[in-house]
Design a protein around this motif. Structure first.
Motif, PDB file in Angstrom:
ATOM      1  N   SER A 264      80.966  76.873  32.693  1.00  0.00           N
ATOM      2  CA  SER A 264      82.151  77.604  32.737  1.00  0.00           C
ATOM      3  C   SER A 264      82.613  78.471  31.740  1.00  0.00           C
ATOM      4  O   SER A 264      82.949  79.602  31.939  1.00  0.00           O
ATOM      5  N   ALA A 340      87.085  70.064  50.515  1.00  0.00           N
ATOM      6  CA  ALA A 340      86.062  70.437  49.571  1.00  0.00           C
ATOM      7  C   ALA A 340      86.057  72.060  49.845  1.00  0.00           C
ATOM      8  O   ALA A 340      85.612  72.947  48.860  1.00  0.00           O
ATOM      9  N   ALA A 343      88.638  73.661  47.846  1.00  0.00           N
ATOM     10  CA  ALA A 343      88.254  73.426  46.591  1.00  0.00           C
ATOM     11  C   ALA A 343      87.434  74.809  45.903  1.00  0.00           C
ATOM     12  O   ALA A 343      87.549  74.843  44.766  1.00  0.00           O
ATOM     13  N   PRO A 346      82.869  75.742  41.537  1.00  0.00           N
ATOM     14  CA  PRO A 346      83.265  75.848  40.004  1.00  0.00           C
ATOM     15  C   PRO A 346      82.889  77.205  39.319  1.00  0.00           C
ATOM     16  O   PRO A 346      83.810  77.481  38.415  1.00  0.00           O
ATOM     17  N   ALA A 350      86.379  79.308  42.132  1.00  0.00           N
ATOM     18  CA  ALA A 350      87.294  77.957  42.283  1.00  0.00           C
ATOM     19  C   ALA A 350      88.177  78.491  43.282  1.00  0.00           C
ATOM     20  O   ALA A 350      88.931  79.442  43.535  1.00  0.00           O
ATOM     21  N   ALA A 353      93.418  73.749  42.637  1.00  0.00           N
ATOM     22  CA  ALA A 353      93.558  72.856  41.526  1.00  0.00           C
ATOM     23  C   ALA A 353      93.142  71.332  41.828  1.00  0.00           C
ATOM     24  O   ALA A 353      93.235  71.186  43.044  1.00  0.00           O
ATOM     25  N   GLN A 354      92.361  70.822  41.014  1.00  0.00           N
ATOM     26  CA  GLN A 354      91.952  69.318  41.425  1.00  0.00           C
ATOM     27  C   GLN A 354      93.205  68.471  41.703  1.00  0.00           C
ATOM     28  O   GLN A 354      93.063  67.679  42.634  1.00  0.00           O
ATOM     29  N   PRO A 355      94.450  68.440  41.286  1.00  0.00           N
ATOM     30  CA  PRO A 355      95.379  67.624  41.754  1.00  0.00           C
ATOM     31  C   PRO A 355      95.800  67.917  43.270  1.00  0.00           C
ATOM     32  O   PRO A 355      96.107  67.203  43.989  1.00  0.00           O
ATOM     33  N   MET A 357      93.688  69.340  45.429  1.00  0.00           N
ATOM     34  CA  MET A 357      92.283  68.591  46.189  1.00  0.00           C
ATOM     35  C   MET A 357      92.759  67.249  46.434  1.00  0.00           C
ATOM     36  O   MET A 357      92.487  66.812  47.412  1.00  0.00           O
ATOM     37  N   LYS A 358      92.951  66.474  45.227  1.00  0.00           N
ATOM     38  CA  LYS A 358      93.314  65.221  45.576  1.00  0.00           C
ATOM     39  C   LYS A 358      94.312  64.863  46.310  1.00  0.00           C
ATOM     40  O   LYS A 358      94.064  63.842  47.474  1.00  0.00           O
ATOM     41  N   GLN A 361      92.922  65.332  50.110  1.00  0.00           N
ATOM     42  CA  GLN A 361      91.804  64.176  50.658  1.00  0.00           C
ATOM     43  C   GLN A 361      92.674  63.157  50.904  1.00  0.00           C
ATOM     44  O   GLN A 361      92.417  62.461  51.904  1.00  0.00           O
ATOM     45  N   TYR A 507      81.495  71.789  47.994  1.00  0.00           N
ATOM     46  CA  TYR A 507      81.994  72.950  48.952  1.00  0.00           C
ATOM     47  C   TYR A 507      81.237  73.396  49.965  1.00  0.00           C
ATOM     48  O   TYR A 507      81.757  73.555  51.144  1.00  0.00           O
TER      49      TYR A 507
END
Length: 588
Positions: A264, A340, A343, A346, A350, A353-355, A357-358, A361, A507
């Motif tokens: 990154s 995915a 998301a 990376p 990108a 954001a990860q939160p 994404m969670k 899911q 992804y």
């Protein structure tokens, strides 16, 4: 000896602030032109007048709209000389080219909407380059060759190593070896007159994502620079009007950016003007390898030209046990995008954001549990089949039912996102009532030049998936036959992973639309095409499953002009001409 001609024509599209295709973000808009975008064509004909046409576009993908209109115009201009099954339309997959060129709704959302003038410009360039290529035909020798990037050339890395390492038929790689988890071979056709190289066709898989979504200009990215570089060298050698096609092979999990420790930070250091320099260097690597490999003629191609092409409904394929790990009821399903997918990747691009994404899911899993409760027996069996096909994918967007987390496309507030607002606009205007969000029916094509067979795949296929697909076709052919693969051909179906890679739900798996048996479906159908190619043309079976006609009134309502007029308080739309242009039946 063949009669071969080639030409390239610019795709004239004025940048005017519309979104480009590839990154799927509202902000990635074009206000300038950094490099010209081209349609490059190479036409090969036998002395018996059999004709094969390659055309490669500096575009993000090919759409059914592009192919069908180009076929319509070429049939009109060339008559019986043109056969649609012998027409190979490819894209370089640059992410810095115009969007809005498809009849289906989803991938045009960021543009926003369908842009007829973009589509017309692409089709004009295709037709013009093909007609002018035919006018330049002369006796030409074709040689096939292969180049291989050495391990130290920084040209390509596997961006989904955890998925790749799930495959039992590979040697596992560690994070420092991502550059070895790709196919580093470049397949090449060289076209020679009087012993001198005049034109090139290269197949090598690497994403054309050197340029990020932060930039705002049309550009050919690494494949465009590779073509320009090779053509410049040939011009310096005295070749008039050379054409170099740098098309894609197994690029699905292959990035032009370093992947490994500190990936990154290294990617973040390449920005602005450095991104263009980076794309140019990647293109030079490809160009230099191609020209070096073609310094020696290698293996001549002689013999007949053949092609078969069949339109296949990938949302409804029953998979033979041989491709389904012994399972007897494996099937594909309607297209679905997983969490995915949103998301992103990376390094290359990108997404949420990860939160978020969670949360996606969790919502997807909650909806799955709800759907699989045996409340309504009929619905239960349908949902059970869908989830069995989609496997571990956390389904966010179900393109078959046109729902997000099981709710209507307009369920979520407009203010959350510009793309959601555009989706609201199109649904409210009645623009997606009958229209598909993404295509289900895909053209699968297999062509033959002498002892060379080329699989033409409409998807973004991963390294190992491509290896298995080629092996499936090779098994149907004689030992002296060669099998290559070209991707991003004739339409766009998202990704193709192996079954094992799909279970990771990176992804690439989240964007493998038709479920965990998508590769198996392609193996099934390409095996059939290979068997057909072995038969005399008169004995080949006929198949038909063309995409449905686009609802004209809906297409008009989701044009960019309809968006602009709606924004300005007007309901005016303009007419978009569309006709089915490919013959019914299997193209033979």
């Amino acid at each position: 000896m063949y009669l071969v001609g080639w030409d390239k024509q610019e795709i004239y599209i004025q940048p005017k602030g519309l979104a480009m295709f590839g990154y799927g973000t509202w902000k990635h808009r074009a206000y300038d032109k950094r490099t010209a975008l081209f349609a490059r064509s190479i036409c090969i004909q036998t002395l018996d007048n059999d004709l094969l046409i390659f055309c490669c576009l500096d575009m993000g993908c090919v759409t059914y709209a592009m192919r069908s209109l180009a076929v319509q115009h070429l049939q009109h201009k060339l008559g019986e000389r043109f056969q649609a099954q012998r027409f190979i339309l490819m894209a370089t997959h640059t992410h810095s080219a115009p969007g809005g060129c498809g009849y289906e709704a989803l991938y045009n959302m960021p543009t926003p909407g369908f842009v007829p003038e973009h589509l017309n410009a692409v089709v004009d360039a295709i037709v013009s380059s093909v007609i002018k290529a035919l006018a330049t035909q002369k006796k030409t020798d074709i040689y096939m060759s292969k180049g291989c990037f050495d391990e130290d050339t920084p040209v390509a890395w596997n961006r989904a190593l955890d998925s790749y390492n799930r495959n039992p038929d590979i040697s596992r790689k560690n994070p420092e070896q991502c550059h070895l988890a790709v196919d580093r071979d470049m397949q090449l056709l060289g076209f020679y007159r009087e012993g001198a190289l005049q034109a090139v066709l290269s197949l090598f898989g690497v994403h054309a994502t050197c340029l990020s979504s932060r930039l705002s200009a049309h550009d050919g990215d690494n494949k465009g620079y590779a073509a320009t570089c090779a053509e410049r060298v040939l011009q310096q050698r005295g070749v008039k009007n050379p054409v170099a096609i740098f098309a894609q092979a197994a690029a699905g999990d292959v990035s032009p950016h370093y992947h490994g420790p500190e990936q990154s930070q290294i990617r973040a250091s390449i920005c602005g003007e450095k991104e263009y320099e980076y794309a140019q260097q990647n293109g030079r690597y490809q160009s230099e390898l191609a020209l070096k490999a073609l310094e020696h003629h290698s293996t001549p191609l002689v013999g007949e030209l053949e092609a078969v092409c069949s339109y296949v409904d990938l949302s409804n394929i029953e998979i033979p046990a041989e491709f389904a790990m012994g399972q007897t009821q494996a099937k594909t399903s309607a297209a679905c995008h997983g969490a995915a997918f949103f998301a992103g990747t990376p390094v290359d691009g990108a997404g949420v954001a990860q939160p978020i994404m969670k949360a996606m899911q969790w919502l997807a899993q909650r909806e799955k549990k709800k759907k699989l409760r045996k409340t309504h027996a009929a619905d239960y069996s349908d949902y059970q089949a869908l989830y069995e096909s989609q496997g571990p994918k956390d389904i966010v967007l179900d393109c078959g039912s046109k729902t997000i987390f099981g709710k209507a496309l307009t369920h979520y507030p407009k203010f959350l996102d510009r793309l959601i607002a555009e989706m609201h606009r199109q649904v409210s205007a009645g623009a997606i009532e009958q229209s598909l969000l993404v295509p289900n029916i895909m053209p699968l094509q297999l062509i033959k030049i002498g002892h060379l067979n080329i699989l033409c795949c409409p998807g973004e296929i991963t390294t190992v998936a491509a290896k298995r697909l080629k092996a499936t076709v090779q098994h149907c052919l004689a030992d002296n036959q060669k099998v290559w693969l070209a991707s991003y051909c004739n339409d766009y179906m998202g990704y193709v992973t192996t079954y094992e890679e799909y279970q990771q739900q990176a992804y690439e798996g989240g964007h493998t639309l038709y479920g965990q048996w998508t590769l198996a479906a392609l193996q099934t159908k390409f095996q059939y095409l290979a068997q057909q190619l072995n038969l005399p043309a008169a004995q080949r079976d006929a198949q038909t499953d063309l995409p449905p006609d686009v609802p004209q009134h809906e297409l008009e309502k989701r044009t960019y002009q309809a968006y602009s007029n709606n924004k300005n308080g007007s309901a005016k739309v303009f007419h978009v001409k569309h006709e089915h242009s490919e013959n019914k039946g299997m193209e033979l």
